[in-house]
Design a protein around this motif. Structure first.
Motif, PDB file in Angstrom:
ATOM      1  N   LYS A 100       0.825  -1.200   0.000  1.00 46.09           N
ATOM      2  CA  LYS A 100       0.000   0.000   0.000  1.00 46.09           C
ATOM      3  C   LYS A 100       0.860   1.250   0.000  1.00 46.09           C
ATOM      4  O   LYS A 100       0.435   2.306  -0.430  1.00 46.09           O
ATOM      5  CB  LYS A 100      -0.912   0.013   1.227  1.00 46.09           C
ATOM      6  CG  LYS A 100      -1.879  -1.145   1.298  1.00 46.09           C
ATOM      7  CD  LYS A 100      -2.524  -1.216   2.657  1.00 46.09           C
ATOM      8  CE  LYS A 100      -1.533  -1.848   3.593  1.00 46.09           C
ATOM      9  NZ  LYS A 100      -2.003  -2.484   4.756  1.00 46.09           N
ATOM     10  N   ALA A 101       2.075   1.149   0.525  1.00 47.27           N
ATOM     11  CA  ALA A 101       2.956   2.310   0.645  1.00 47.27           C
ATOM     12  C   ALA A 101       3.451   2.741  -0.723  1.00 47.27           C
ATOM     13  O   ALA A 101       3.724   1.931  -1.591  1.00 47.27           O
ATOM     14  CB  ALA A 101       4.149   1.977   1.540  1.00 47.27           C
ATOM     15  N   GLY A 111       7.351   3.322   5.875  1.00 49.43           N
ATOM     16  CA  GLY A 111       6.866   2.694   4.639  1.00 49.43           C
ATOM     17  C   GLY A 111       7.822   1.676   4.064  1.00 49.43           C
ATOM     18  O   GLY A 111       8.027   0.607   4.621  1.00 49.43           O
ATOM     19  N   THR A 112       8.435   1.999   2.939  1.00 50.54           N
ATOM     20  CA  THR A 112       9.356   1.085   2.261  1.00 50.54           C
ATOM     21  C   THR A 112      10.788   1.218   2.771  1.00 50.54           C
ATOM     22  O   THR A 112      11.649   0.428   2.392  1.00 50.54           O
ATOM     23  CB  THR A 112       9.360   1.358   0.749  1.00 50.54           C
ATOM     24  OG1 THR A 112       9.816   2.697   0.528  1.00 50.54           O
ATOM     25  CG2 THR A 112       7.973   1.162   0.148  1.00 50.54           C
ATOM     26  N   ASP A 135       4.361  -6.101   7.137  1.00 48.43           N
ATOM     27  CA  ASP A 135       5.019  -6.398   5.859  1.00 48.43           C
ATOM     28  C   ASP A 135       6.011  -5.302   5.476  1.00 48.43           C
ATOM     29  O   ASP A 135       7.093  -5.581   4.972  1.00 48.43           O
ATOM     30  CB  ASP A 135       3.981  -6.582   4.751  1.00 48.43           C
ATOM     31  CG  ASP A 135       3.135  -7.828   4.963  1.00 48.43           C
ATOM     32  OD1 ASP A 135       3.611  -8.780   5.626  1.00 48.43           O
ATOM     33  OD2 ASP A 135       1.991  -7.853   4.462  1.00 48.43           O
ATOM     34  N   HIS A 136       5.643  -4.068   5.728  1.00 45.77           N
ATOM     35  CA  HIS A 136       6.554  -2.956   5.420  1.00 45.77           C
ATOM     36  C   HIS A 136       7.787  -3.017   6.316  1.00 45.77           C
ATOM     37  O   HIS A 136       8.916  -2.804   5.848  1.00 45.77           O
ATOM     38  CB  HIS A 136       5.842  -1.623   5.586  1.00 45.77           C
ATOM     39  CG  HIS A 136       4.722  -1.434   4.610  1.00 45.77           C
ATOM     40  ND1 HIS A 136       3.936  -0.306   4.592  1.00 45.77           N
ATOM     41  CD2 HIS A 136       4.239  -2.217   3.621  1.00 45.77           C
ATOM     42  CE1 HIS A 136       3.024  -0.415   3.636  1.00 45.77           C
ATOM     43  NE2 HIS A 136       3.197  -1.563   3.044  1.00 45.77           N
ATOM     44  N   ASP A 161       6.331  10.905   6.513  1.00 45.38           N
ATOM     45  CA  ASP A 161       5.591  10.729   5.266  1.00 45.38           C
ATOM     46  C   ASP A 161       4.388   9.831   5.518  1.00 45.38           C
ATOM     47  O   ASP A 161       4.371   8.670   5.113  1.00 45.38           O
ATOM     48  CB  ASP A 161       6.517  10.128   4.200  1.00 45.38           C
ATOM     49  CG  ASP A 161       5.808   9.876   2.880  1.00 45.38           C
ATOM     50  OD1 ASP A 161       4.692  10.397   2.676  1.00 45.38           O
ATOM     51  OD2 ASP A 161       6.372   9.139   2.052  1.00 45.38           O
ATOM     52  N   PRO A 162       3.360  10.374   6.199  1.00 48.77           N
ATOM     53  CA  PRO A 162       2.174   9.551   6.459  1.00 48.77           C
ATOM     54  C   PRO A 162       1.365   9.341   5.180  1.00 48.77           C
ATOM     55  O   PRO A 162       1.527  10.092   4.213  1.00 48.77           O
ATOM     56  CB  PRO A 162       1.384  10.393   7.464  1.00 48.77           C
ATOM     57  CG  PRO A 162       1.784  11.794   7.163  1.00 48.77           C
ATOM     58  CD  PRO A 162       3.212  11.730   6.720  1.00 48.77           C
ATOM     59  N   PRO A 163       0.494   8.333   5.185  1.00 44.75           N
ATOM     60  CA  PRO A 163      -0.421   8.201   4.045  1.00 44.75           C
ATOM     61  C   PRO A 163      -1.217   9.499   3.890  1.00 44.75           C
ATOM     62  O   PRO A 163      -1.673  10.066   4.881  1.00 44.75           O
ATOM     63  CB  PRO A 163      -1.339   7.046   4.455  1.00 44.75           C
ATOM     64  CG  PRO A 163      -0.593   6.317   5.520  1.00 44.75           C
ATOM     65  CD  PRO A 163       0.268   7.327   6.209  1.00 44.75           C
ATOM     66  N   TYR A 164      -1.346   9.975   2.665  1.00 43.02           N
ATOM     67  CA  TYR A 164      -2.048  11.240   2.428  1.00 43.02           C
ATOM     68  C   TYR A 164      -3.503  11.180   2.880  1.00 43.02           C
ATOM     69  O   TYR A 164      -4.122  12.213   3.117  1.00 43.02           O
ATOM     70  CB  TYR A 164      -1.980  11.630   0.965  1.00 43.02           C
ATOM     71  CG  TYR A 164      -0.609  12.030   0.461  1.00 43.02           C
ATOM     72  CD1 TYR A 164       0.518  12.033   1.282  1.00 43.02           C
ATOM     73  CD2 TYR A 164      -0.437  12.413  -0.856  1.00 43.02           C
ATOM     74  CE1 TYR A 164       1.763  12.405   0.802  1.00 43.02           C
ATOM     75  CE2 TYR A 164       0.807  12.793  -1.347  1.00 43.02           C
ATOM     76  CZ  TYR A 164       1.900  12.780  -0.516  1.00 43.02           C
ATOM     77  OH  TYR A 164       3.122  13.150  -1.000  1.00 43.02           O
TER      78      TYR A 164
END
Length: 180
Positions: A20-21, A53-54, A77-78, A118-121
């Motif tokens: 998702k990232a 994230g990644t 997973d990330h 860098d959060p999800p927008y």
């Protein structure tokens, strides 16, 4: 995803299509780091990567000479991808914390030269993140905090605001703590 410059320059890592990232684009990452070179020397710095994230930013920071990078990522997973990438780099300078960022911020007592978030927008609490980071007093004197966000957000009224930059659809707001 690739590392732009430094010790690990040119290293590439594949991100599973199921993730998702979205890593910060190479163009935006290279551009913001060019700006940041005027604010901070990463050599020997202590850095914090929130919503890692990644791990793209964490790896870039280590490649540029950070002494330690704390990567905070809640998704299993990330976090596993970040761990795997750090193992491939052969570095032990990354501290991976698998935890909710908001919980981490409430309990963190370490101070950093550099913080990147860098959060999800689409994060419902996105608007609160910069203020929370600044209130937690996590920056060392003259420390820099970069917040990545969408184009509809404006954080220019917050204390310690320095400037806003945008590269395509990627926006960065830069904050800097005062010299104490």
């Amino acid at each position: 995803m690739r590392i732009i410059t430094g010790l690990y320059k040119g290293r590439h890592f594949d991100i599973p299509h199921t993730f998702k990232a979205r890593p910060t684009t190479d163009y935006a990452k290279e551009s913001i780091f060019n700006v940041l070179n005027g604010y901070i020397d990463f050599e020997g710095a202590m850095a914090l990567d929130l919503f890692a994230g990644t791990g793209s930013i964490s790896m870039e920071l280590l490649s540029r000479g950070c002494e330690q990078v704390v990567s905070v990522e809640a998704d299993r997973d990330h976090a596993n991808l970040i761990r795997h990438c750090m193992q491939k780099l052969g570095t032990e300078k990354n501290v991976l914390i698998r935890e909710d960022v908001f919980r981490f911020l409430k309990n963190c007592h370490q101070r950093f030269d550099f913080i990147f978030a860098d959060p999800p927008y689409t994060l419902p609490e996105l608007e609160k993140v910069p203020e929370l980071v600044l209130q937690c007093d996590l920056l060392k004197p003259n420390g820099v905090f970069v917040f990545e966000h969408g184009k509809k957000n404006d954080f220019s009224t917050l204390p310690q605001y320095v400037e806003h930059r945008h590269y395509g659809s990627v926006n960065f707001t830069i904050f800097q703590s005062k010299d104490m």
